[in-house]
Design a protein around this motif. Structure first.
Motif, PDB file in Angstrom:
ATOM      1  N   UNK A   5       0.848  -1.160  -0.090  1.00  0.00           N
ATOM      2  CA  UNK A   5      -0.105  -0.041  -0.094  1.00  0.00           C
ATOM      3  C   UNK A   5       0.519   1.329  -0.170  1.00  0.00           C
ATOM      4  N   UNK A   6       1.978   1.220   0.709  1.00  0.00           N
ATOM      5  CA  UNK A   6       2.754   2.327   0.772  1.00  0.00           C
ATOM      6  C   UNK A   6       3.534   2.629  -0.495  1.00  0.00           C
ATOM      7  N   UNK A  16       5.109  -2.611  -5.779  1.00  0.00           N
ATOM      8  CA  UNK A  16       4.024  -2.939  -4.976  1.00  0.00           C
ATOM      9  C   UNK A  16       3.354  -4.205  -5.118  1.00  0.00           C
ATOM     10  N   UNK A  17       3.085  -4.519  -6.694  1.00  0.00           N
ATOM     11  CA  UNK A  17       2.514  -5.713  -7.084  1.00  0.00           C
ATOM     12  C   UNK A  17       3.456  -6.741  -6.820  1.00  0.00           C
ATOM     13  N   UNK A  18       4.656  -6.525  -7.400  1.00  0.00           N
ATOM     14  CA  UNK A  18       5.958  -7.669  -6.844  1.00  0.00           C
ATOM     15  C   UNK A  18       5.779  -8.281  -5.508  1.00  0.00           C
ATOM     16  N   UNK A  19       5.677  -7.285  -4.593  1.00  0.00           N
ATOM     17  CA  UNK A  19       5.571  -7.610  -3.115  1.00  0.00           C
ATOM     18  C   UNK A  19       4.308  -8.571  -2.946  1.00  0.00           C
ATOM     19  N   UNK A  20       2.994  -8.234  -3.478  1.00  0.00           N
ATOM     20  CA  UNK A  20       1.895  -9.186  -3.353  1.00  0.00           C
ATOM     21  C   UNK A  20       2.026 -10.368  -3.756  1.00  0.00           C
ATOM     22  N   UNK A  21       2.897 -10.364  -5.227  1.00  0.00           N
ATOM     23  CA  UNK A  21       2.897 -11.623  -5.909  1.00  0.00           C
ATOM     24  C   UNK A  21       4.027 -12.476  -5.006  1.00  0.00           C
ATOM     25  N   UNK A  22       5.018 -11.784  -4.358  1.00  0.00           N
ATOM     26  CA  UNK A  22       5.870 -12.626  -3.457  1.00  0.00           C
ATOM     27  C   UNK A  22       5.188 -13.318  -2.292  1.00  0.00           C
ATOM     28  N   UNK A 159      -8.291   8.227   9.629  1.00  0.00           N
ATOM     29  CA  UNK A 159      -7.432   7.563   9.797  1.00  0.00           C
ATOM     30  C   UNK A 159      -6.746   6.534   8.698  1.00  0.00           C
ATOM     31  N   UNK A 160      -5.550   6.323   8.261  1.00  0.00           N
ATOM     32  CA  UNK A 160      -5.279   5.380   7.294  1.00  0.00           C
ATOM     33  C   UNK A 160      -5.606   3.987   7.572  1.00  0.00           C
ATOM     34  N   UNK A 161      -6.177   3.407   6.559  1.00  0.00           N
ATOM     35  CA  UNK A 161      -6.543   1.875   6.666  1.00  0.00           C
ATOM     36  C   UNK A 161      -6.934   1.627   5.419  1.00  0.00           C
ATOM     37  N   UNK A 162      -6.310   0.447   5.049  1.00  0.00           N
ATOM     38  CA  UNK A 162      -6.790  -0.488   4.042  1.00  0.00           C
ATOM     39  C   UNK A 162      -5.950  -0.300   2.694  1.00  0.00           C
ATOM     40  N   UNK A 164      -6.511  -0.130  -0.432  1.00  0.00           N
ATOM     41  CA  UNK A 164      -6.997   0.700  -1.509  1.00  0.00           C
ATOM     42  C   UNK A 164      -6.603   1.956  -1.349  1.00  0.00           C
ATOM     43  N   UNK A 165      -6.171   2.611  -0.142  1.00  0.00           N
ATOM     44  CA  UNK A 165      -5.779   3.799   0.119  1.00  0.00           C
ATOM     45  C   UNK A 165      -4.449   4.183  -0.385  1.00  0.00           C
ATOM     46  N   UNK A 166      -3.774   3.144  -0.712  1.00  0.00           N
ATOM     47  CA  UNK A 166      -2.597   3.290  -1.520  1.00  0.00           C
ATOM     48  C   UNK A 166      -2.700   4.111  -2.887  1.00  0.00           C
ATOM     49  N   UNK A 167      -3.780   3.874  -3.642  1.00  0.00           N
ATOM     50  CA  UNK A 167      -4.217   4.664  -4.882  1.00  0.00           C
ATOM     51  C   UNK A 167      -5.246   5.735  -4.545  1.00  0.00           C
ATOM     52  N   UNK A 168      -6.132   5.656  -3.621  1.00  0.00           N
ATOM     53  CA  UNK A 168      -7.066   6.459  -3.285  1.00  0.00           C
ATOM     54  C   UNK A 168      -6.360   7.868  -2.794  1.00  0.00           C
ATOM     55  N   UNK A 169      -5.614   7.835  -1.848  1.00  0.00           N
ATOM     56  CA  UNK A 169      -5.194   8.781  -1.272  1.00  0.00           C
ATOM     57  C   UNK A 169      -4.364   9.834  -2.354  1.00  0.00           C
ATOM     58  N   UNK A 170      -3.450   9.347  -3.226  1.00  0.00           N
ATOM     59  CA  UNK A 170      -3.046  10.241  -4.233  1.00  0.00           C
ATOM     60  C   UNK A 170      -4.116  10.724  -5.027  1.00  0.00           C
TER      61      UNK A 170
END
Length: 223
Positions: A5-6, A16-22, A159-162, A164-170
């Motif tokens: 997410x970060x 980030x996608x590679x992190x999830x794939x790993x 408060x940060x959570x989720x 999806x916030x990785x794309x919604x915040x920007x």
């Protein structure tokens, strides 16, 4: 997942996608199709999200409501309705799908009214997206920049959570910058655009919305 997410928030989408794939390759149970659908929703590609959402809802019907919200947000309202039917009756997810469907079918005023009511009742639902974020997006696209900017600010105070916030915040920063630009509030618009581009200093060159953010900042520099 928090790392993914970060990275997503920083525009480092592929990393980030590679992190999830790993994590998935190591058998981490939480890294399932639902997680990928949530992450990929930031690309704006309904087809890839629909593919993952179908897998997620088949494996766990409890996920169907949130996946439905993502798809309605992206414009795939027909499939979103099918998934929403699996969610608990009267749930926040179902209500969000109904509101977003109204928006996608040409009634943003009623959509915003319903989303605002949902926000008043529960600004941070467990299932679904924060209504304030959705109000910001719908308001900007329907021609109400003042409400778009106000709703984006309310969203960023949550408060940060989720994941999806990785794309919604920007995205909320870009929505806010565009809204202030339309209102002629150049200083506020520049502040939002600068915050976004600083966040995306190491973003993937082909990141969706990066070119738009840069073009916006260039316009604002001439104001």
């Amino acid at each position: 997942v928090a790392l993914a997410a970060a990275l997503r928030a920083q525009g480092r989408r592929d990393e980030g996608l590679r992190v999830l794939d790993e994590l998935a390759a190591r058998g981490v149970g939480a890294i399932d199709a639902g997680v990928r659908a949530t992450y990929l929703a930031g690309d704006g590609d309904a087809r890839s999200v629909r593919r993952e959402a179908a897998r997620a809802s088949a494996a766990s019907p409890d996920l169907a409501g949130f996946q439905a919200v993502l798809l309605a947000y992206l414009g795939d309202v027909e499939y979103a309705a099918r998934l929403a039917a699996k969610a608990p009756a009267g749930s926040a997810a179902q209500a969000q799908v109904e509101a977003l469907t109204l928006w996608r079918r040409g009634d943003p005023v009623e959509a915003i009214s319903r989303l605002a009511a949902l926000e008043e009742r529960d600004p941070w639902p467990t299932f679904g997206l924060p209504p304030s974020y959705l109000v910001a997006v719908v308001s900007l696209e329907s021609g109400d920049p003042r409400e778009a900017a106000a709703a984006a600010a309310r969203f960023r105070r949550l408060a940060p959570r989720g994941l999806w916030r990785g794309w919604a915040y920007p995205t909320s920063l870009l929505v806010s910058a565009r809204a202030h630009e339309r209102m002629g509030e150049w200083e506020w618009a520049r502040a939002d655009a600068d915050a976004l581009l600083a966040l995306w200093a190491r973003a993937d060159p082909d990141l969706p919305l990066l070119a738009e953010a840069r073009a916006l900042r260039a316009r604002l520099g001439r104001k």
